[in-house]
Motif scaffolding. Structure first.
Motif, PDB file in Angstrom:
ATOM      1  N   ARG A 128      35.090  42.934  28.156  1.00  0.00           N
ATOM      2  CA  ARG A 128      36.381  42.434  28.096  1.00  0.00           C
ATOM      3  C   ARG A 128      36.589  41.551  29.082  1.00  0.00           C
ATOM      4  O   ARG A 128      36.587  41.706  30.066  1.00  0.00           O
ATOM      5  CB  ARG A 128      37.440  43.560  27.798  1.00  0.00           C
ATOM      6  N   LEU A 129      37.169  40.418  28.373  1.00  0.00           N
ATOM      7  CA  LEU A 129      37.734  39.307  29.415  1.00  0.00           C
ATOM      8  C   LEU A 129      38.983  39.821  29.949  1.00  0.00           C
ATOM      9  O   LEU A 129      39.841  40.309  29.119  1.00  0.00           O
ATOM     10  CB  LEU A 129      37.876  37.980  28.509  1.00  0.00           C
TER      11      LEU A 129
ATOM     12  N   GLN B 234      42.795  39.861  31.317  1.00  0.00           N
ATOM     13  CA  GLN B 234      44.094  39.159  30.976  1.00  0.00           C
ATOM     14  C   GLN B 234      45.255  39.684  31.317  1.00  0.00           C
ATOM     15  O   GLN B 234      45.269  40.741  32.022  1.00  0.00           O
ATOM     16  CB  GLN B 234      44.258  39.147  29.335  1.00  0.00           C
TER      17      GLN B 234
ATOM     18  N   THR C   3      49.565  39.550  31.230  1.00  0.00           N
ATOM     19  CA  THR C   3      50.931  38.979  30.222  1.00  0.00           C
ATOM     20  C   THR C   3      51.686  38.292  31.350  1.00  0.00           C
ATOM     21  O   THR C   3      52.193  39.089  32.450  1.00  0.00           O
ATOM     22  CB  THR C   3      51.393  40.070  29.751  1.00  0.00           C
TER      23      THR C   3
ATOM     24  N   THR D 223      49.969  35.066  27.392  1.00  0.00           N
ATOM     25  CA  THR D 223      48.886  35.700  27.928  1.00  0.00           C
ATOM     26  C   THR D 223      47.920  34.566  28.753  1.00  0.00           C
ATOM     27  O   THR D 223      47.619  33.787  28.158  1.00  0.00           O
ATOM     28  CB  THR D 223      47.806  36.498  26.940  1.00  0.00           C
TER      29      THR D 223
ATOM     30  N   ARG E 181      44.346  34.402  30.430  1.00  0.00           N
ATOM     31  CA  ARG E 181      42.953  34.898  30.508  1.00  0.00           C
ATOM     32  C   ARG E 181      42.355  34.920  31.962  1.00  0.00           C
ATOM     33  O   ARG E 181      41.462  34.467  32.281  1.00  0.00           O
ATOM     34  CB  ARG E 181      41.992  34.036  29.611  1.00  0.00           C
ATOM     35  N   ALA E 182      43.067  35.851  32.772  1.00  0.00           N
ATOM     36  CA  ALA E 182      42.673  35.917  34.023  1.00  0.00           C
ATOM     37  C   ALA E 182      43.321  37.310  34.358  1.00  0.00           C
ATOM     38  O   ALA E 182      44.302  37.637  34.109  1.00  0.00           O
ATOM     39  CB  ALA E 182      43.127  35.050  34.972  1.00  0.00           C
ATOM     40  N   GLU E 183      42.808  38.021  35.663  1.00  0.00           N
ATOM     41  CA  GLU E 183      43.578  39.115  36.317  1.00  0.00           C
ATOM     42  C   GLU E 183      44.183  38.463  37.433  1.00  0.00           C
ATOM     43  O   GLU E 183      43.480  37.875  38.293  1.00  0.00           O
ATOM     44  CB  GLU E 183      42.569  40.004  36.768  1.00  0.00           C
TER      45      GLU E 183
END
Length: 87
Positions: free
Chosen positions: A5-6, A8, A10, A82, A84-86
């Motif tokens: 899972r990529l 992500q 919010t 969202t 797409r990064a932590e």
């Protein structure tokens, strides 16, 4: 083979002030432990974000969000998108 899972995150946006005459939207954005204030001059395409800590992480996704939703954003409104990064 299992798909990874990529990551992500919010991001939550609150619009504080908006002026169509001045061509500016001001607000706050937070994602995980980061919090920033921003001023977007949409006529000039200029996005100012403070503080500088973590600014590089939010600049591009926030800019895309503002450009896509600019006419839907209202002062006092709460929005999210969202990344797409932590963070």
């Amino acid at each position: 083979m299992a798909r990874k899972r990529l990551p992500q995150t919010t991001a939550h946006v609150r619009i504080v002030r908006q002026s169509w005459q001045a061509g500016q939207i001001e607000g706050e954005v937070r994602a995980n432990q980061y919090e920033w204030s921003f001023a977007w001059n949409f006529r000039q395409g200029e996005l100012l974000i403070e503080p500088s800590l973590g600014r590089a992480l939010i600049r591009e996704p926030l800019g895309r969000f503002l450009e896509a939703k600019d006419y839907q954003l209202e002062p006092g409104g709460d929005y999210s998108f969202t990344i797409r990064a932590e963070l």
